[in-house]
Write an enzyme that holds these catalytic residues in place. Structure first.
Site, short mmCIF file in Angstrom:
data_model
loop_
_atom_site.label_atom_id
_atom_site.label_comp_id
_atom_site.label_asym_id
_atom_site.label_seq_id
_atom_site.Cartn_x
_atom_site.Cartn_y
_atom_site.Cartn_z
N CYS A 120 0.80 -1.23 0.00
CA CYS A 120 0.00 0.00 0.00
C CYS A 120 0.84 1.28 0.00
O CYS A 120 0.31 2.35 -0.28
CB CYS A 120 -0.95 0.00 1.18
N HIS A 158 -3.46 6.64 3.00
CA HIS A 158 -3.83 5.31 2.52
C HIS A 158 -5.15 4.91 3.18
O HIS A 158 -5.40 5.23 4.33
CB HIS A 158 -2.73 4.29 2.88
N ASN A 200 -10.01 -1.14 0.74
CA ASN A 200 -8.56 -0.96 0.63
C ASN A 200 -8.12 -1.48 -0.74
O ASN A 200 -8.17 -2.69 -1.00
CB ASN A 200 -7.87 -1.74 1.76
#
Ligand code: ACO
Length: 372
Positions: A146, A282, A312
């Site tokens: 990520c 994020h 996500n």
């Protein structure tokens, strides 16, 4: 990071396409001597298929309310069986080109940040380049989960500063639904598919990237992993067959590193959190973002959040959330941004940038293409 430890080396000969120049390393480490580089184009893509929380109730021991209250996620997008990461990346680049047909002019390197590449070789970056008219450009994948897209921005800046590239296409793209065990309630509920694309290049003085802070700690590898060649991590940790995660460990790590790396990059930039208009974090769990904002002493209204709709999407989250905030007019010319991300590795990254909206794909949707 602009820390060059070899004080003897202060001049690096460089040649690109027959051009030869000397780049002063000492000058590059001095922020005031660096060329102004930043994002000159943006685009994004999410697959059509919306997967609401309730869809998991039929398959695994969970419920829609638990998912929303513990993560902030209401739904995510899943790619079709025929769509893979390079396809999503190509569609994000095409979205950019629809908004700015000149966006790829001068691009001679492509970085694709991804943990769900189509293949280990060829790189997903090369596959994207082939389909968007960039055959011949340098192309490689970047694997820091990520953190990948913001890592990629820093690497792109370095490639341009060194003279190795003029402009760099940085894509964050993931087809995580293909690599997550949809019967594992620890992971299945969290992840979605999507892609974001940015071009890094020259921007007017006073705009663009200020500083980056990046790091990784392999000791945390067993908290978030996906097997490839070796069955175990060094030390013998068995990785199993699909994405594995120790959610509580990752949560604690994320809250700590987002706060620490954000504070570090602000200090390195000569800024405080009071200078920040927008935090672009994020998107893993809204409670992680809330904890980070608390550490910065900033209200949640200053964080851009879209995980309620996309979950996500790993390395695709930061370009997607930035693009949405630009498109809807929240992020505006001259505003101070703080980008923060964490991911597998374990890894972390934070970056500061002053937003420049001087290119067609960097303006709100309703004003793009309208000349002043
Ligand atoms: N549905 C319903 N109940 C669940 C679920 C689920 N999907 N998962 C866990 N539970 C239960 C547990 O069994 C536990 O029950 P108990 O109290 O009876 O024992 C209870 O819920 C609480 O479990 P926790 O693990 O403490 O749940 P937590 O509140 O920590 O939430 C979560 C779990 C959402 C995974 C959270 O820890 C998290 O978001 N961690 C970070 C994950 C993350 O950021 N990952 C992305 C990394 S980025 C990258 O690089 C890919």
């Amino acid at each position: 990071m602009w820390v060059f430890r070899n004080s003897v080396l202060n001049s690096v000969p460089n040649s690109l396409n027959g051009r030869s120049k000397n780049v002063s390393v000492r000058a590059m480490s001095d922020p005031s001597a660096r060329p102004s580089l930043g994002i000159t184009a943006l685009g994004m893509y999410v697959p059509d298929r919306v997967v609401p929380n309730a869809e998991f109730e039929a398959r695994i021991d969970t419920n829609a309310d638990w998912i929303e209250s513990r993560t902030g996620i209401r739904e995510r997008r899943f790619a079709t069986p025929e769509q893979f990461t390079s396809d999503l990346g190509v569609l994000a680049v095409r979205n950019m080109l629809e908004r700015d047909p000149q966006a790829l002019q001068g691009v001679d390197a492509i970085i694709c940040a991804t943990v769900s590449p189509d293949a280990l070789m060829p790189s997903t970056a090369a596959l994207i380049g082939m389909q968007v008219g960039l055959v011949g450009a340098a192309a490689f994948d970047l694997s820091t989960a990520c953190s990948g897209f913001v890592y990629g921005l820093s690497v792109a800046q370095g490639l341009i500063m060194s003279g190795a590239a003029r402009r760099v296409l940085v894509v964050g793209a993931e087809a995580l639904s293909k690599i997550v065990d949809q019967d594992d309630r620890n992971t299945a509920i969290l992840f979605g598919d999507g892609a974001g694309a940015a071009v890094v290049g020259p921007v007017p003085a006073g705009y663009g990237f200020q500083e980056f802070v990046m790091g990784a700690d392999g000791n945390g590898g067993s908290s978030l992993y996906l097997r490839c060649v070796a069955p175990t991590l060094p030390g013998g940790f068995d990785m199993g067959d699909s994405v594995g995660m120790n959610g509580r460990e990752v949560f604690k790590f994320a809250v700590r590193v987002l706060g620490e790396s954000g504070a570090q990059v602000l200090a390195k930039s000569g800024l405080t959190s009071a200078d920040v208009h927008w935090v672009i974090p994020h998107q893993a769990n809204v409670r992680i973002i809330e904890a980070a904002m608390d550490r910065f002493g900033l209200p949640m209204e200053r964080a851009v959040v879209n995980l309620d709709r996309y979950g996500n999407t790993s390395s695709a989250t930061v370009p997607m959330v930035l693009d949405e905030a630009v498109q809807d007019g929240r992020v505006q010319d001259g505003q101070q941004l703080l980008l923060i991300a964490f991911g597998g590795g374990l890894s972390w990254v934070a970056g500061t940038m002053k937003w420049w909206d001087g290119a067609p794909s960097l303006k709100p949707a309703q004003t793009a293409g309208v000349s002043a």
